[in-house]
Every structure is written in C-alpha cells, then in structure tokens.
Design a protein around this motif. Structure first.
Motif, PDB file in Angstrom:
ATOM      1  N   ILE A  26       0.854  -1.183   0.000  1.00 26.43           N
ATOM      2  CA  ILE A  26       0.000   0.000   0.000  1.00 26.43           C
ATOM      3  C   ILE A  26       0.893   1.237   0.000  1.00 26.43           C
ATOM      4  O   ILE A  26       2.061   1.156   0.375  1.00 26.43           O
ATOM      5  CB  ILE A  26      -1.001   0.010   1.178  1.00 26.43           C
ATOM      6  CG1 ILE A  26      -0.313  -0.054   2.532  1.00 26.43           C
ATOM      7  CG2 ILE A  26      -2.007  -1.113   1.032  1.00 26.43           C
ATOM      8  CD1 ILE A  26      -1.264   0.003   3.706  1.00 26.43           C
ATOM      9  N   ALA A  94      -4.984  -2.265   4.251  1.00 27.58           N
ATOM     10  CA  ALA A  94      -5.037  -3.072   3.028  1.00 27.58           C
ATOM     11  C   ALA A  94      -6.406  -3.729   2.872  1.00 27.58           C
ATOM     12  O   ALA A  94      -6.939  -3.809   1.752  1.00 27.58           O
ATOM     13  CB  ALA A  94      -3.928  -4.129   3.038  1.00 27.58           C
ATOM     14  N   LYS A  98      -8.845  -2.975  -0.229  1.00 31.52           N
ATOM     15  CA  LYS A  98      -9.257  -4.101  -1.078  1.00 31.52           C
ATOM     16  C   LYS A  98     -10.767  -4.323  -1.064  1.00 31.52           C
ATOM     17  O   LYS A  98     -11.372  -4.561  -2.106  1.00 31.52           O
ATOM     18  CB  LYS A  98      -8.547  -5.372  -0.618  1.00 31.52           C
ATOM     19  CG  LYS A  98      -8.912  -6.618  -1.389  1.00 31.52           C
ATOM     20  CD  LYS A  98      -8.210  -7.826  -0.799  1.00 31.52           C
ATOM     21  CE  LYS A  98      -8.729  -9.118  -1.365  1.00 31.52           C
ATOM     22  NZ  LYS A  98     -10.037  -9.479  -0.847  1.00 31.52           N
ATOM     23  N   ASP A  99     -11.388  -4.238   0.109  1.00 34.96           N
ATOM     24  CA  ASP A  99     -12.770  -4.701   0.259  1.00 34.96           C
ATOM     25  C   ASP A  99     -13.836  -3.614   0.333  1.00 34.96           C
ATOM     26  O   ASP A  99     -15.001  -3.885   0.057  1.00 34.96           O
ATOM     27  CB  ASP A  99     -12.896  -5.566   1.519  1.00 34.96           C
ATOM     28  CG  ASP A  99     -12.087  -6.851   1.427  1.00 34.96           C
ATOM     29  OD1 ASP A  99     -11.726  -7.257   0.310  1.00 34.96           O
ATOM     30  OD2 ASP A  99     -11.813  -7.448   2.489  1.00 34.96           O
ATOM     31  N   LYS A 107     -11.949   4.839   1.553  1.00 37.70           N
ATOM     32  CA  LYS A 107     -11.575   3.509   2.043  1.00 37.70           C
ATOM     33  C   LYS A 107     -10.534   3.613   3.164  1.00 37.70           C
ATOM     34  O   LYS A 107     -10.650   2.954   4.189  1.00 37.70           O
ATOM     35  CB  LYS A 107     -11.010   2.659   0.903  1.00 37.70           C
ATOM     36  CG  LYS A 107     -12.014   2.282  -0.155  1.00 37.70           C
ATOM     37  CD  LYS A 107     -11.324   1.541  -1.275  1.00 37.70           C
ATOM     38  CE  LYS A 107     -12.271   1.108  -2.358  1.00 37.70           C
ATOM     39  NZ  LYS A 107     -11.600   0.248  -3.350  1.00 37.70           N
ATOM     40  N   TYR A 170      -2.457 -11.140   1.332  1.00 39.65           N
ATOM     41  CA  TYR A 170      -2.255  -9.972   0.483  1.00 39.65           C
ATOM     42  C   TYR A 170      -0.997 -10.078  -0.360  1.00 39.65           C
ATOM     43  O   TYR A 170      -0.383  -9.079  -0.668  1.00 39.65           O
ATOM     44  CB  TYR A 170      -2.262  -8.701   1.350  1.00 39.65           C
ATOM     45  CG  TYR A 170      -3.608  -8.563   1.991  1.00 39.65           C
ATOM     46  CD1 TYR A 170      -4.680  -8.103   1.252  1.00 39.65           C
ATOM     47  CD2 TYR A 170      -3.825  -9.003   3.280  1.00 39.65           C
ATOM     48  CE1 TYR A 170      -5.950  -8.052   1.802  1.00 39.65           C
ATOM     49  CE2 TYR A 170      -5.087  -8.945   3.836  1.00 39.65           C
ATOM     50  CZ  TYR A 170      -6.140  -8.470   3.092  1.00 39.65           C
ATOM     51  OH  TYR A 170      -7.383  -8.436   3.637  1.00 39.65           O
ATOM     52  N   ARG A 172      -0.950 -11.122  -3.460  1.00 35.22           N
ATOM     53  CA  ARG A 172      -1.266 -10.722  -4.834  1.00 35.22           C
ATOM     54  C   ARG A 172      -1.393  -9.196  -4.912  1.00 35.22           C
ATOM     55  O   ARG A 172      -1.803  -8.561  -3.948  1.00 35.22           O
ATOM     56  CB  ARG A 172      -2.551 -11.393  -5.289  1.00 35.22           C
ATOM     57  CG  ARG A 172      -3.762 -11.005  -4.492  1.00 35.22           C
ATOM     58  CD  ARG A 172      -4.955 -11.896  -4.831  1.00 35.22           C
ATOM     59  NE  ARG A 172      -6.098 -11.504  -4.068  1.00 35.22           N
ATOM     60  CZ  ARG A 172      -6.290 -11.770  -2.785  1.00 35.22           C
ATOM     61  NH1 ARG A 172      -5.400 -12.456  -2.115  1.00 35.22           N
ATOM     62  NH2 ARG A 172      -7.376 -11.384  -2.158  1.00 35.22           N
ATOM     63  N   MET A 174      -2.898  -5.621  -5.404  1.00 32.58           N
ATOM     64  CA  MET A 174      -4.253  -5.125  -5.215  1.00 32.58           C
ATOM     65  C   MET A 174      -4.604  -4.135  -6.305  1.00 32.58           C
ATOM     66  O   MET A 174      -3.748  -3.385  -6.760  1.00 32.58           O
ATOM     67  CB  MET A 174      -4.363  -4.418  -3.866  1.00 32.58           C
ATOM     68  CG  MET A 174      -4.417  -5.335  -2.717  1.00 32.58           C
ATOM     69  SD  MET A 174      -4.805  -4.374  -1.285  1.00 32.58           S
ATOM     70  CE  MET A 174      -3.351  -4.697  -0.341  1.00 32.58           C
ATOM     71  N   GLN A 175      -5.844  -4.144  -6.694  1.00 28.48           N
ATOM     72  CA  GLN A 175      -6.351  -3.144  -7.619  1.00 28.48           C
ATOM     73  C   GLN A 175      -6.833  -1.973  -6.775  1.00 28.48           C
ATOM     74  O   GLN A 175      -7.724  -2.123  -5.949  1.00 28.48           O
ATOM     75  CB  GLN A 175      -7.506  -3.706  -8.449  1.00 28.48           C
ATOM     76  CG  GLN A 175      -7.103  -4.892  -9.304  1.00 28.48           C
ATOM     77  CD  GLN A 175      -6.041  -4.518 -10.303  1.00 28.48           C
ATOM     78  OE1 GLN A 175      -6.116  -3.472 -10.935  1.00 28.48           O
ATOM     79  NE2 GLN A 175      -5.043  -5.355 -10.452  1.00 28.48           N
ATOM     80  N   MET A 176      -6.228  -0.807  -6.939  1.00 31.89           N
ATOM     81  CA  MET A 176      -6.619   0.355  -6.155  1.00 31.89           C
ATOM     82  C   MET A 176      -7.049   1.475  -7.076  1.00 31.89           C
ATOM     83  O   MET A 176      -6.473   1.651  -8.151  1.00 31.89           O
ATOM     84  CB  MET A 176      -5.451   0.861  -5.301  1.00 31.89           C
ATOM     85  CG  MET A 176      -5.040  -0.065  -4.212  1.00 31.89           C
ATOM     86  SD  MET A 176      -3.926   0.747  -3.070  1.00 31.89           S
ATOM     87  CE  MET A 176      -2.413   0.725  -3.990  1.00 31.89           C
TER      88      MET A 176
END
Length: 192
Positions: A26, A94, A98-99, A107, A170, A172, A174-176
């Motif tokens: 991150i 994170a 992510k969620d 977020k 975590y 992999r 992350m798409q942010m």
C-alpha cells in the motif's frame, strides 16, 4: 542513500510505517499519514464513545481484535512498542482498500470511521498529511529508491505463523483506485 531529516523520536515511526506499507503493498505516504494522524503511543488505550478502545501507536480499534484473535494476536501485540502494531494497521488499511466501497481516500478513512460525517473529516485531514508525506518522500527519494533498514531489536515478535497468515492474504497485487494527489513510489526494505 539520502539522509532522513526527521526528529530522532519519530524515526522508528517512519521506518515502521514505510516497512509496513511495503509488506502490504500500500502507498507509504498513506501509512505515514495515518501514523501521524493517529499519534498514539505504545501501551496507550483511548476509550471511544461507542465502548471500543483505540490501542497503541497506531490507535488500532479493538473492534478488529476478534477477527485477529483467531490468529493468536492479542491486545498486547497491538499496544506494543516496535513495528508490529504498524504491520497490523497496514494490514487493516489493506483490507479497507481491497474490500470497501468508494474512492481510495474514503476507504483509507474507514480505518477511523465508516460514519460518513467522521469519515469525511478524517479523510480531508489525511489527504493533507498524505500529500505532505508524498512531498517528503519525493525530496528524500530524489527520483531514486529509499532503502529502509530495520534495526534488529530484542523486542518480542508474534509467532511467525501469525505474520504469515496476515501477509499470505495480500501477496497478490491489489487493484486500487488512485487519487491524483498520490504518485506511486518504490521503496526497498532490507533487514540489516
């Protein structure tokens, strides 16, 4: 490597925040901004009006402790000195990134509160702090790479399996959603 121009009492916070950001992939300026905003101290417990507590240097909320207890992570781990509380906070950030729904800053501000009013106040301040830290990183990095060397200490560390459980979730990328106020930076972390 450029010199880090920060007060000695803040150097551990900066090293721990950057290292935790790297572990959980991150933005470092975000973890630095949250660390500065929370401004907690090891062993500190602050009671909230909803009956929860914010604990330790990252003021990690006790509402997340039930989720962590199954991994053997205790309130003492969250309240402790050293870098582990920063790892836990970066893990929590994170998860939000992510969620959760919304833009990146909403977020991240969920770390403090999901209530829109309090989230908005926290988010506005966090963006200012994150910009300041991004500017600081730009100066320190000068287009290069900042190497952060974690000092080896004799502090108690949680069981390796606990750390692996958190980091394995975590691994992999992350798409942010990115904000225009953040420029990604590469930070190398080595343990010397």
């Amino acid at each position: 490597m450029p010199a880090i121009d920060i007060p000695p009492q803040k150097q551990e916070q900066v090293v721990c925040a950057i290292t935790a950001a790297e572990k959980f992939d991150i933005p470092a300026n975000i973890v630095l901004a949250v660390a500065e905003k929370e401004g907690g101290k090891p062993g500190q417990w602050v009671r909230n009006t909803n009956g929860t507590y914010d604990v330790g240097p990252m003021q990690f909320n006790t509402s997340y402790l039930n989720q962590l207890a199954k991994y053997g992570i205790t309130p003492e781990d969250v309240a402790s000195a050293g870098c582990y509380p920063y790892d836990l906070a970066a893990w929590r950030l994170a998860v939000h990134i992510k969620d959760d729904k919304g833009d990146l800053w909403t977020k991240v501000a969920n770390y403090h509160s999901r209530t829109p009013y309090y989230n908005g106040i926290y988010k506005a301040d966090l963006m200012v702090r994150a910009n300041k830290w991004a500017d600081w990183l730009d100066v320190v990095l000068k287009g290069g790479t900042l190497e952060v060397h974690q000092a080896r200490k004799t502090e108690p560390a949680p069981a390796q399996s606990q750390q692996n459980i958190l980091t394995a979730q975590y691994q992999r990328p992350m798409q942010m959603q990115t904000a225009t106020t953040y420029i990604p930076r590469k930070i190398m972390v080595s343990a010397d």
